[in-house]
Write a protein that holds these residues in place. Structure first.
Motif, short mmCIF file in Angstrom:
data_model
loop_
_atom_site.label_atom_id
_atom_site.label_comp_id
_atom_site.label_asym_id
_atom_site.label_seq_id
_atom_site.Cartn_x
_atom_site.Cartn_y
_atom_site.Cartn_z
N SER A 22 0.83 -1.22 0.00
CA SER A 22 0.00 0.00 0.00
C SER A 22 0.86 1.26 0.00
O SER A 22 0.42 2.33 -0.42
N PHE A 24 1.43 2.76 2.56
CA PHE A 24 0.82 3.56 3.63
C PHE A 24 1.28 3.01 4.97
O PHE A 24 0.87 1.93 5.39
N VAL A 26 1.67 3.03 9.04
CA VAL A 26 0.89 3.44 10.21
C VAL A 26 1.61 3.01 11.49
O VAL A 26 2.12 1.88 11.58
N ASN A 42 1.78 -1.32 11.10
CA ASN A 42 1.15 -2.27 10.18
C ASN A 42 2.21 -3.16 9.53
O ASN A 42 3.35 -2.74 9.29
N GLU A 44 2.29 -5.70 6.35
CA GLU A 44 1.56 -6.24 5.19
C GLU A 44 2.17 -7.57 4.75
O GLU A 44 3.20 -8.00 5.27
N CYS A 53 -3.04 -4.55 11.02
CA CYS A 53 -3.06 -3.12 11.29
C CYS A 53 -2.16 -2.75 12.47
O CYS A 53 -1.91 -3.58 13.36
N ALA A 54 -1.76 -1.51 12.50
CA ALA A 54 -0.91 -1.01 13.58
C ALA A 54 -1.60 -1.13 14.95
O ALA A 54 -0.97 -1.53 15.94
N GLU A 55 -2.88 -0.79 14.98
CA GLU A 55 -3.62 -0.83 16.25
C GLU A 55 -3.69 -2.25 16.80
O GLU A 55 -3.55 -2.48 18.00
N ILE A 75 -2.79 7.13 16.78
CA ILE A 75 -2.56 6.49 15.48
C ILE A 75 -2.01 7.55 14.53
O ILE A 75 -2.60 8.63 14.41
N CYS A 83 -4.91 9.77 10.18
CA CYS A 83 -5.33 8.39 9.93
C CYS A 83 -6.22 7.94 11.08
O CYS A 83 -5.77 7.83 12.22
N PHE A 84 -7.46 7.67 10.77
CA PHE A 84 -8.38 7.14 11.78
C PHE A 84 -8.39 5.62 11.72
O PHE A 84 -8.17 5.04 10.65
N PRO A 85 -8.66 4.98 12.85
CA PRO A 85 -8.69 3.52 12.83
C PRO A 85 -9.78 2.98 11.90
O PRO A 85 -10.87 3.55 11.81
N CYS A 86 -9.47 1.90 11.21
CA CYS A 86 -10.46 1.25 10.36
C CYS A 86 -11.59 0.70 11.24
O CYS A 86 -11.48 0.65 12.47
N1 THU Z 1 -3.91 0.57 8.39
C1 THU Z 1 -3.59 0.51 9.72
O1 THU Z 1 -2.61 -0.13 10.10
N2 THU Z 1 -4.37 1.16 10.60
C2 THU Z 1 -5.42 1.96 10.25
O2 THU Z 1 -6.04 2.53 11.11
C3 THU Z 1 -5.78 2.13 8.84
C4 THU Z 1 -5.07 1.26 7.89
C5 THU Z 1 -3.03 -0.12 7.45
C6 THU Z 1 -3.56 -1.38 6.82
C7 THU Z 1 -2.77 -1.44 5.53
O3 THU Z 1 -1.51 -2.03 5.80
C8 THU Z 1 -2.55 0.02 5.17
O4 THU Z 1 -2.75 0.76 6.36
C9 THU Z 1 -3.48 0.53 4.08
O5 THU Z 1 -4.80 0.26 4.38
#
Ligand code: THU
Length: 139
Positions: A22, A24, A26, A42, A44, A53-55, A75, A83-86
């Motif tokens: 990604s 991206f 976190v 995070n 992957e 995920c990081a959380e 986060i 970046c808000f938690p999914c």
């Molecule tokens: N991701 C997190 O680790 N925490 C979040 O709150 C949002 C998304 C990660 C999952 C994936 O590895 C990447 O960010 C893109 O979605």
């Protein structure tokens, strides 16, 4: 200031994220009720759904250390916007935190961070208190 420290810890651990797919990154930092900070990033995977995920990682570190109560969580993502938690991670946080728990969300715009609560992110939550006697929280 404790919240600044928590936010800085999340931003620092973001550098260790493994996010080649990604792009991206976190970082997450959980402060427990005992005042300890647990970190996660995070991670992957080539098989995409196996990423975490990081959380999730920060919460797992807290549990592995023998703690079960989240006092606050920060986060920090690698986009400009916070970046808000999914959705899944909101539920994961809710397992170990009440609705009043502060959630800090940040991005790369250094000082700009959103300071909110879990209730605002996950209203009318389904949590362990809905399963009285089944959660093992007593022990
Ligand atoms: N991701 C997190 O680790 N925490 C979040 O709150 C949002 C998304 C990660 C999952 C994936 O590895 C990447 O960010 C893109 O979605």
């Amino acid at each position: 200031m404790p919240m600044d420290e928590l936010f800085a810890a999340a931003r620092a651990v973001r550098e260790r994220a493994y996010a080649p797919y990604s792009g991206f990154q976190v970082g997450a930092a959980v402060r427990s009720r005992n005042g300890h900070i647990y970190l996660g990033c995070n991670v992957e995977n080539a098989a995409y759904p196996s990423g975490t995920c990081a959380e999730q990682a920060a919460i797992a570190a807290m549990i592995a250390a023998g703690e079960k109560d989240i006092a606050a969580i920060a986060i920090v993502g690698s986009a400009a916007e916070p970046c808000f938690p999914c959705g899944a991670c909101r539920q994961r946080i809710r397992e170990f935190a009440d609705g009043a728990t502060r959630v800090l969300a940040g991005g790369t715009l250094g000082a700009e961070r959103i300071d909110t609560t879990l209730d605002a992110l996950l209203p009318h939550a389904f949590g362990p208190e809905q399963l009285p006697g089944l959660t093992g929280l007593e022990g």
